[in-house]
Design a protein around this motif. Sequence first.
Motif, PDB file in Angstrom:
ATOM      1  N   TRP A   1       0.827  -1.202   0.000  1.00 34.09           N
ATOM      2  CA  TRP A   1       0.000   0.000   0.000  1.00 34.09           C
ATOM      3  C   TRP A   1       0.864   1.256   0.000  1.00 34.09           C
ATOM      4  O   TRP A   1       0.665   2.162  -0.781  1.00 34.09           O
ATOM      5  N   ARG A   2       1.831   1.274   0.910  1.00 33.04           N
ATOM      6  CA  ARG A   2       2.738   2.413   1.032  1.00 33.04           C
ATOM      7  C   ARG A   2       4.179   1.938   1.015  1.00 33.04           C
ATOM      8  O   ARG A   2       4.479   0.810   1.382  1.00 33.04           O
TER       9      ARG A   2
ATOM     10  N   HIS B   1      18.272   3.951  -5.281  1.00 37.02           N
ATOM     11  CA  HIS B   1      17.895   2.537  -5.364  1.00 37.02           C
ATOM     12  C   HIS B   1      16.468   2.337  -4.852  1.00 37.02           C
ATOM     13  O   HIS B   1      15.671   1.620  -5.463  1.00 37.02           O
ATOM     14  N   ALA B   2      16.155   2.978  -3.738  1.00 35.96           N
ATOM     15  CA  ALA B   2      14.812   2.864  -3.161  1.00 35.96           C
ATOM     16  C   ALA B   2      13.761   3.417  -4.114  1.00 35.96           C
ATOM     17  O   ALA B   2      12.688   2.816  -4.286  1.00 35.96           O
ATOM     18  N   GLU B   3      14.044   4.544  -4.729  1.00 33.92           N
ATOM     19  CA  GLU B   3      13.081   5.136  -5.663  1.00 33.92           C
ATOM     20  C   GLU B   3      12.860   4.237  -6.879  1.00 33.92           C
ATOM     21  O   GLU B   3      11.738   4.119  -7.374  1.00 33.92           O
ATOM     22  N   GLU B   4      13.903   3.581  -7.318  1.00 34.64           N
ATOM     23  CA  GLU B   4      13.759   2.640  -8.436  1.00 34.64           C
ATOM     24  C   GLU B   4      12.858   1.468  -8.023  1.00 34.64           C
ATOM     25  O   GLU B   4      11.974   1.056  -8.765  1.00 34.64           O
ATOM     26  N   ARG B   5      13.067   0.953  -6.829  1.00 35.52           N
ATOM     27  CA  ARG B   5      12.212  -0.134  -6.349  1.00 35.52           C
ATOM     28  C   ARG B   5      10.764   0.341  -6.214  1.00 35.52           C
ATOM     29  O   ARG B   5       9.825  -0.378  -6.551  1.00 35.52           O
ATOM     30  N   ALA B   6      10.567   1.551  -5.723  1.00 32.90           N
ATOM     31  CA  ALA B   6       9.218   2.099  -5.583  1.00 32.90           C
ATOM     32  C   ALA B   6       8.518   2.159  -6.941  1.00 32.90           C
ATOM     33  O   ALA B   6       7.341   1.804  -7.058  1.00 32.90           O
ATOM     34  N   ARG B   7       9.243   2.602  -7.961  1.00 31.60           N
ATOM     35  CA  ARG B   7       8.668   2.623  -9.315  1.00 31.60           C
ATOM     36  C   ARG B   7       8.333   1.207  -9.783  1.00 31.60           C
ATOM     37  O   ARG B   7       7.280   0.966 -10.359  1.00 31.60           O
TER      38      ARG B   7
ATOM     39  N   GLY C   1       5.177   0.014  -8.238  1.00 29.69           N
ATOM     40  CA  GLY C   1       4.020   0.865  -8.484  1.00 29.69           C
ATOM     41  C   GLY C   1       3.574   1.674  -7.282  1.00 29.69           C
ATOM     42  O   GLY C   1       2.399   2.032  -7.168  1.00 29.69           O
ATOM     43  N   ALA C   2       4.499   2.018  -6.406  1.00 30.58           N
ATOM     44  CA  ALA C   2       4.154   2.804  -5.222  1.00 30.58           C
ATOM     45  C   ALA C   2       3.718   4.212  -5.617  1.00 30.58           C
ATOM     46  O   ALA C   2       4.315   4.823  -6.496  1.00 30.58           O
ATOM     47  N   GLY C   3       2.686   4.715  -4.958  1.00 32.74           N
ATOM     48  CA  GLY C   3       2.191   6.056  -5.235  1.00 32.74           C
ATOM     49  C   GLY C   3       2.926   7.141  -4.486  1.00 32.74           C
ATOM     50  O   GLY C   3       2.921   8.297  -4.895  1.00 32.74           O
ATOM     51  N   ARG C   4       3.561   6.774  -3.382  1.00 35.08           N
ATOM     52  CA  ARG C   4       4.334   7.750  -2.624  1.00 35.08           C
ATOM     53  C   ARG C   4       5.339   7.019  -1.749  1.00 35.08           C
ATOM     54  O   ARG C   4       5.223   5.830  -1.501  1.00 35.08           O
TER      55      ARG C   4
ATOM     56  N   GLY D   1      19.763  14.343   9.810  1.00 32.21           N
ATOM     57  CA  GLY D   1      18.913  13.513   8.963  1.00 32.21           C
ATOM     58  C   GLY D   1      17.821  14.330   8.300  1.00 32.21           C
ATOM     59  O   GLY D   1      17.551  14.181   7.102  1.00 32.21           O
ATOM     60  N   ALA D   2      17.178  15.215   9.054  1.00 32.70           N
ATOM     61  CA  ALA D   2      16.115  16.053   8.489  1.00 32.70           C
ATOM     62  C   ALA D   2      16.651  16.914   7.349  1.00 32.70           C
ATOM     63  O   ALA D   2      15.995  17.061   6.310  1.00 32.70           O
ATOM     64  N   SER D   3      17.846  17.459   7.522  1.00 26.85           N
ATOM     65  CA  SER D   3      18.446  18.276   6.457  1.00 26.85           C
ATOM     66  C   SER D   3      18.693  17.450   5.203  1.00 26.85           C
ATOM     67  O   SER D   3      18.435  17.904   4.086  1.00 26.85           O
ATOM     68  N   PHE D   4      19.183  16.225   5.378  1.00 27.56           N
ATOM     69  CA  PHE D   4      19.424  15.358   4.227  1.00 27.56           C
ATOM     70  C   PHE D   4      18.118  15.052   3.496  1.00 27.56           C
ATOM     71  O   PHE D   4      18.032  15.172   2.278  1.00 27.56           O
ATOM     72  N   TRP D   5      17.089  14.644   4.247  1.00 29.64           N
ATOM     73  CA  TRP D   5      15.824  14.277   3.606  1.00 29.64           C
ATOM     74  C   TRP D   5      15.214  15.474   2.901  1.00 29.64           C
ATOM     75  O   TRP D   5      14.675  15.349   1.799  1.00 29.64           O
ATOM     76  N   GLU D   6      15.292  16.649   3.506  1.00 29.03           N
ATOM     77  CA  GLU D   6      14.752  17.850   2.856  1.00 29.03           C
ATOM     78  C   GLU D   6      15.507  18.146   1.563  1.00 29.03           C
ATOM     79  O   GLU D   6      14.913  18.447   0.531  1.00 29.03           O
ATOM     80  N   ALA D   7      16.830  18.021   1.604  1.00 22.16           N
ATOM     81  CA  ALA D   7      17.634  18.253   0.397  1.00 22.16           C
ATOM     82  C   ALA D   7      17.336  17.209  -0.684  1.00 22.16           C
ATOM     83  O   ALA D   7      17.564  17.455  -1.864  1.00 22.16           O
ATOM     84  N   SER D   8      16.789  16.066  -0.268  1.00 23.54           N
ATOM     85  CA  SER D   8      16.440  14.996  -1.210  1.00 23.54           C
ATOM     86  C   SER D   8      15.006  15.118  -1.722  1.00 23.54           C
ATOM     87  O   SER D   8      14.520  14.231  -2.419  1.00 23.54           O
ATOM     88  N   GLY D   9      14.329  16.207  -1.352  1.00 22.40           N
ATOM     89  CA  GLY D   9      12.991  16.452  -1.875  1.00 22.40           C
ATOM     90  C   GLY D   9      11.852  15.983  -0.987  1.00 22.40           C
ATOM     91  O   GLY D   9      10.693  16.062  -1.377  1.00 22.40           O
ATOM     92  N   PHE D  10      12.146  15.521   0.210  1.00 24.43           N
ATOM     93  CA  PHE D  10      11.107  15.083   1.146  1.00 24.43           C
ATOM     94  C   PHE D  10      10.717  16.246   2.043  1.00 24.43           C
ATOM     95  O   PHE D  10      11.522  17.139   2.304  1.00 24.43           O
ATOM     96  N   ARG D  11       9.480  16.249   2.516  1.00 22.40           N
ATOM     97  CA  ARG D  11       8.982  17.291   3.412  1.00 22.40           C
ATOM     98  C   ARG D  11       8.238  16.643   4.574  1.00 22.40           C
ATOM     99  O   ARG D  11       7.586  15.613   4.396  1.00 22.40           O
ATOM    100  N   PRO D  12       8.299  17.252   5.755  1.00 22.69           N
ATOM    101  CA  PRO D  12       7.500  16.716   6.866  1.00 22.69           C
ATOM    102  C   PRO D  12       6.016  16.847   6.547  1.00 22.69           C
ATOM    103  O   PRO D  12       5.605  17.801   5.879  1.00 22.69           O
ATOM    104  N   GLN D  13       5.257  15.901   6.995  1.00 17.73           N
ATOM    105  CA  GLN D  13       3.817  15.948   6.784  1.00 17.73           C
ATOM    106  C   GLN D  13       3.157  16.250   8.127  1.00 17.73           C
ATOM    107  O   GLN D  13       2.995  15.377   8.969  1.00 17.73           O
ATOM    108  N   ASP D  14       2.797  17.497   8.317  1.00 16.70           N
ATOM    109  CA  ASP D  14       2.306  17.950   9.611  1.00 16.70           C
ATOM    110  C   ASP D  14       0.954  17.353   9.996  1.00 16.70           C
ATOM    111  O   ASP D  14       0.599  17.331  11.167  1.00 16.70           O
ATOM    112  N   GLU D  15       0.199  16.882   9.017  1.00 16.53           N
ATOM    113  CA  GLU D  15      -1.134  16.360   9.315  1.00 16.53           C
ATOM    114  C   GLU D  15      -1.104  14.995  10.008  1.00 16.53           C
ATOM    115  O   GLU D  15      -2.114  14.550  10.532  1.00 16.53           O
ATOM    116  N   TRP D  16       0.039  14.326   9.999  1.00 18.58           N
ATOM    117  CA  TRP D  16       0.125  12.972  10.535  1.00 18.58           C
ATOM    118  C   TRP D  16       1.086  12.909  11.706  1.00 18.58           C
ATOM    119  O   TRP D  16       2.053  13.636  11.767  1.00 18.58           O
ATOM    120  N   ARG D  17       0.823  12.037  12.598  1.00 20.40           N
ATOM    121  CA  ARG D  17       1.717  11.735  13.698  1.00 20.40           C
ATOM    122  C   ARG D  17       1.784  10.230  13.818  1.00 20.40           C
ATOM    123  O   ARG D  17       0.793   9.544  13.695  1.00 20.40           O
TER     124      ARG D  17
END
Length: 141
Positions: A66-67, A91-97, A100-103, A115-131
């Motif tokens: 699913w995810r 590698h992970a993004e290739e596996r996701a494709r 057929g992962a949607g996100r 770690g947060a700086s790395f993920w942000e630089a890699s195009g990821f953003r925190p999702q404030d709606e979820w905990r």
Amino acid sequence: MTIRPARADEAAALVDFWGRAGENEARPADTEDAVRRLVARDPESLVVAERDGRIVGSLIVGWDGWRFHLYRLAVDPGARRSGVARALIAHAEERARDVGAGRIDAMVLEANGQGASFWEASGFRPQDEWRRWVRTGPYES
């Protein structure tokens, strides 16, 4: 550098590696048995970066149907800023494709600023709606 699936016989080396290179706060301790179970359940879910026959990075690339979840990103302190983490993410993004992962989501501890700086630089953003809500077990038999 080679990116490849981890092997069950590397469980002890991976637990040792995570002790040196990983973020080890606010989570249960890693065990060799847990590594072996993960690799047995989904042989492509734990990938390592290897350089000169030595593990220099790791990433759990979990697909639950699913995810797509990324966690336990770790890079040897002596190999940081050399493209190891980016190669693992690619590698992970290739596996996701391929599946057929949607996100993709990444698990990052709040206090892990590097770690947060790395993920942000890699195009990821925190999702404030979820905990994340957790419940500890003993769920192992």
